[in-house]
Design a protein around this motif. Structure first.
Motif, PDB file in Angstrom:
ATOM      1  N   VAL A  42      63.615 -24.903 100.895  1.00  0.00           N
ATOM      2  CA  VAL A  42      63.414 -23.452 100.864  1.00  0.00           C
ATOM      3  C   VAL A  42      62.367 -23.133  99.804  1.00  0.00           C
ATOM      4  O   VAL A  42      62.366 -23.691  98.718  1.00  0.00           O
ATOM      5  N   LEU A  50      60.177 -28.166 109.551  1.00  0.00           N
ATOM      6  CA  LEU A  50      61.155 -27.088 109.635  1.00  0.00           C
ATOM      7  C   LEU A  50      61.575 -26.693 108.232  1.00  0.00           C
ATOM      8  O   LEU A  50      61.775 -27.556 107.381  1.00  0.00           O
ATOM      9  N   ILE A  51      61.729 -25.405 108.001  1.00  0.00           N
ATOM     10  CA  ILE A  51      62.227 -24.941 106.711  1.00  0.00           C
ATOM     11  C   ILE A  51      63.747 -25.090 106.729  1.00  0.00           C
ATOM     12  O   ILE A  51      64.414 -24.724 107.700  1.00  0.00           O
ATOM     13  N   GLU A  52      64.281 -25.629 105.647  1.00  0.00           N
ATOM     14  CA  GLU A  52      65.701 -25.950 105.569  1.00  0.00           C
ATOM     15  C   GLU A  52      66.595 -24.735 105.833  1.00  0.00           C
ATOM     16  O   GLU A  52      67.617 -24.836 106.505  1.00  0.00           O
ATOM     17  N   SER A  53      66.209 -23.567 105.354  1.00  0.00           N
ATOM     18  CA  SER A  53      67.037 -22.375 105.563  1.00  0.00           C
ATOM     19  C   SER A  53      67.095 -21.992 107.046  1.00  0.00           C
ATOM     20  O   SER A  53      68.152 -21.573 107.533  1.00  0.00           O
ATOM     21  N   ASP A  54      65.991 -22.151 107.774  1.00  0.00           N
ATOM     22  CA  ASP A  54      65.993 -21.871 109.210  1.00  0.00           C
ATOM     23  C   ASP A  54      66.914 -22.841 109.943  1.00  0.00           C
ATOM     24  O   ASP A  54      67.644 -22.459 110.859  1.00  0.00           O
ATOM     25  N   LEU A  55      66.859 -24.094 109.536  1.00  0.00           N
ATOM     26  CA  LEU A  55      67.721 -25.107 110.134  1.00  0.00           C
ATOM     27  C   LEU A  55      69.187 -24.800 109.836  1.00  0.00           C
ATOM     28  O   LEU A  55      70.047 -24.934 110.706  1.00  0.00           O
ATOM     29  N   LYS A  56      69.473 -24.360 108.626  1.00  0.00           N
ATOM     30  CA  LYS A  56      70.857 -24.044 108.247  1.00  0.00           C
ATOM     31  C   LYS A  56      71.382 -22.878 109.079  1.00  0.00           C
ATOM     32  O   LYS A  56      72.523 -22.898 109.549  1.00  0.00           O
ATOM     33  N   ILE A  57      70.571 -21.856 109.287  1.00  0.00           N
ATOM     34  CA  ILE A  57      70.975 -20.708 110.105  1.00  0.00           C
ATOM     35  C   ILE A  57      71.277 -21.145 111.531  1.00  0.00           C
ATOM     36  O   ILE A  57      72.294 -20.762 112.112  1.00  0.00           O
ATOM     37  N   ALA A  58      70.405 -21.963 112.105  1.00  0.00           N
ATOM     38  CA  ALA A  58      70.625 -22.458 113.462  1.00  0.00           C
ATOM     39  C   ALA A  58      71.896 -23.295 113.535  1.00  0.00           C
ATOM     40  O   ALA A  58      72.672 -23.178 114.488  1.00  0.00           O
ATOM     41  N   LEU A  89      66.086 -23.754 117.772  1.00  0.00           N
ATOM     42  CA  LEU A  89      64.999 -23.546 116.825  1.00  0.00           C
ATOM     43  C   LEU A  89      63.715 -23.108 117.512  1.00  0.00           C
ATOM     44  O   LEU A  89      62.677 -22.992 116.889  1.00  0.00           O
TER      45      LEU A  89
END
Length: 101
Positions: free
Chosen positions: A86, A29-37, A13
Motif C-alpha cells: 500500500v 496489484l496493489i495489496e489493498s485492492d487484493l485485500k478488498i477483493a 480484480l
C-alpha cells in the motif's frame, strides 16, 4: 472451499485471465485492492456456508479471512503477478511512455 482459483481472482480484480500476450500489460496489484477483493470473496463463501446451515465462531471467521487473503496472494504470485505494498505506485512497463503522450 477455502481455495480460490486464479480465474475467479482475476475476474474479481477485473484482470484478463488470458490474452494473446502479456507484453505491455501491467501484472502488478496493489495489496489493498487484493485485500478488498479477498474480503468480498470470503464474504460470499461465508454467505453460502450460512445458507447451508454452517456456523462459524468469530475467531474462526477472522482466521479464515486471513488465510483466504494469504492463499489468494500466493496463488496470484504463482501466476506471475506482483503484489505491491500500500502506498507504492505500480511500475508497469511502458507506463512512462503512455504518460508522456
Amino acid at each position: 472451499m477455502r481455495r480460490i482459483s486464479i480465474a475467479i481472482a482475476c475476474a474479481v480484480l477485473s484482470l484478463p485471465v488470458a490474452g494473446p500476450s502479456w507484453a505491455g500489460q501491467c501484472r502488478q496489484l496493489i495489496e489493498s485492492d487484493l485485500k478488498i477483493a479477498s474480503i468480498r470473496q470470503y464474504a460470499d463463501l461465508l454467505s453460502a456456508a450460512a445458507r447451508n446451515g454452517w456456523n462459524y465462531t468469530p475467531a474462526a471467521i477472522d482466521s479464515g479471512l486471513k488465510r483466504h487473503f494469504e492463499e489468494t496472494r500466493l496463488q496470484l504470485i504463482a501466476a506471475g503477478y506482483e503484489v505491491v505494498p500500500v502506498g507504492a505506485r505500480p511500475q508497469c512497463p511502458g507506463a512512462d511512455e503512455l504518460a508522456s503522450k
